[in-house]
Write a protein that holds these residues in place. Sequence first.
Motif, PDB file in Angstrom:
ATOM      1  N   GLY A  81      46.806  47.629  21.331  1.00  0.00           N
ATOM      2  CA  GLY A  81      46.576  49.128  21.468  1.00  0.00           C
ATOM      3  C   GLY A  81      46.800  50.143  20.575  1.00  0.00           C
ATOM      4  N   GLY A  82      46.868  49.759  19.274  1.00  0.00           N
ATOM      5  CA  GLY A  82      47.169  50.481  18.044  1.00  0.00           C
ATOM      6  C   GLY A  82      45.901  50.971  17.360  1.00  0.00           C
ATOM      7  N   VAL A  83      46.164  51.162  16.049  1.00  0.00           N
ATOM      8  CA  VAL A  83      44.902  51.789  15.420  1.00  0.00           C
ATOM      9  C   VAL A  83      44.717  50.517  14.454  1.00  0.00           C
ATOM     10  CG1 VAL A  83      44.179  53.118  13.611  1.00  0.00           C
ATOM     11  CG2 VAL A  83      45.685  54.135  15.493  1.00  0.00           C
ATOM     12  N   LEU A 102      32.886  46.483  17.305  1.00  0.00           N
ATOM     13  CA  LEU A 102      34.419  46.272  17.452  1.00  0.00           C
ATOM     14  C   LEU A 102      35.023  47.086  18.722  1.00  0.00           C
ATOM     15  CD1 LEU A 102      35.490  46.777  13.895  1.00  0.00           C
ATOM     16  CD2 LEU A 102      36.056  45.041  15.322  1.00  0.00           C
ATOM     17  N   SER A 103      34.284  48.004  19.033  1.00  0.00           N
ATOM     18  CA  SER A 103      34.778  49.022  20.402  1.00  0.00           C
ATOM     19  C   SER A 103      34.366  48.138  21.335  1.00  0.00           C
ATOM     20  CB  SER A 103      33.971  49.931  20.516  1.00  0.00           C
ATOM     21  OG  SER A 103      34.366  50.912  19.382  1.00  0.00           O
ATOM     22  N   THR A 152      41.726  49.293  21.458  1.00  0.00           N
ATOM     23  CA  THR A 152      42.006  49.423  20.234  1.00  0.00           C
ATOM     24  C   THR A 152      41.398  50.831  19.519  1.00  0.00           C
ATOM     25  OG1 THR A 152      42.246  47.155  19.511  1.00  0.00           O
ATOM     26  CG2 THR A 152      42.214  48.572  17.684  1.00  0.00           C
ATOM     27  N   THR A 153      42.134  51.760  18.939  1.00  0.00           N
ATOM     28  CA  THR A 153      41.386  52.905  18.254  1.00  0.00           C
ATOM     29  C   THR A 153      41.151  52.503  16.982  1.00  0.00           C
ATOM     30  OG1 THR A 153      42.972  54.438  19.425  1.00  0.00           O
ATOM     31  CG2 THR A 153      42.202  55.217  17.459  1.00  0.00           C
ATOM     32  N   LEU A 154      39.706  52.528  16.532  1.00  0.00           N
ATOM     33  CA  LEU A 154      39.224  52.324  15.230  1.00  0.00           C
ATOM     34  C   LEU A 154      39.349  53.465  14.129  1.00  0.00           C
ATOM     35  CD1 LEU A 154      36.053  50.437  16.599  1.00  0.00           C
ATOM     36  CD2 LEU A 154      38.307  49.549  15.889  1.00  0.00           C
TER      37      LEU A 154
END
Length: 328
Positions: free
Chosen positions: A97-99, A147-148, A154-156
């Motif tokens: 759940g991070g960047v 990726l999304s 996840t934040t891209l």
Amino acid sequence: MRVTAAGSLPGDDFRGALGAVTEVLPDILPLPELPGRGVGSQMVGRTLGLIDGLGFDLQPAGWRLTTSSGSGADHRRARSQWRFDLDDAEELLQGFGGVLKVAVAGPWTLAASVERPTGDRLLADHGARREMAQALAHGVGSLFADLSRRLPETTLRLQVDEPLVVSVAEAQVPTASGFSRHRRVHAPELSGALSPLIAIDRDAILHCCADGAWLPLARSAGFASASLDLTLFETGRLRDVVGQWLADDLSMVLGVVDTARHEVQSADDLVTRALGFLRPLGLDPEVLRDRVVLGTACGLAGWSLPDAMAQLEQLRRAGELIDEQLER
């Protein structure tokens, strides 16, 4: 204080590298780049692997745009490598759940590195360099959409690597003969080619390890963040430019690790360098915590693997220590 790294690492084990950096850099996780795997995993070839609709092949002088959409074997391998890496990232980062920070070469570094079918760099041809910039933006957009879908939690974050943009702006890129230099590209065109990448990620980072005044370009192109080599900005005038950047509610990845030294720098040394630069700016500690990320000046691909991982651990520790120091 949050920490990250430019992205490139030694070795050829993508799964191992991703697992290792996930443990040590969970704040802003760089998707590993492994140039040691071959030319298709190096900065230019890896980015060309994202581009569809244009063909490229590898020549003795480097990458070349082909006269048709047909690609050479090396370009096809670069495209395949992305598919393998994305499959591995999807498996290993489920629930992350991070960047996740993904780096690509920028349009000007590509234009100064890739040859035209007729010879010399794409930089020599207005139409070719514009087409390259458009194809890059389309390829990066497709990558982020993929990726999304694979990693919905996840934040891209996009990192645009432009080591040659200063040379392009200052007419320092040599022609094929070596006896002359390509003409200077002026600021409106420079920023115009970069701006479409902001549409993909409004918080994108422009990363440049070159000596020169490139922060105004980052600002005019619309970048919310810049990643710089601290060694090149420690003089008074350039320090003031960084201070104004942060005061204007923009963010900074401060490259406190001098990657050119190829030796592990201790957390204490990194803290001393960072605070010696940041404190004279006179900004509120909360502003610094919010807008500054500690990072590496450039990549670590030329390091030994044990030293690279030890350095990232020291960087993580430096982030913790700076938070304590800023309270004083």
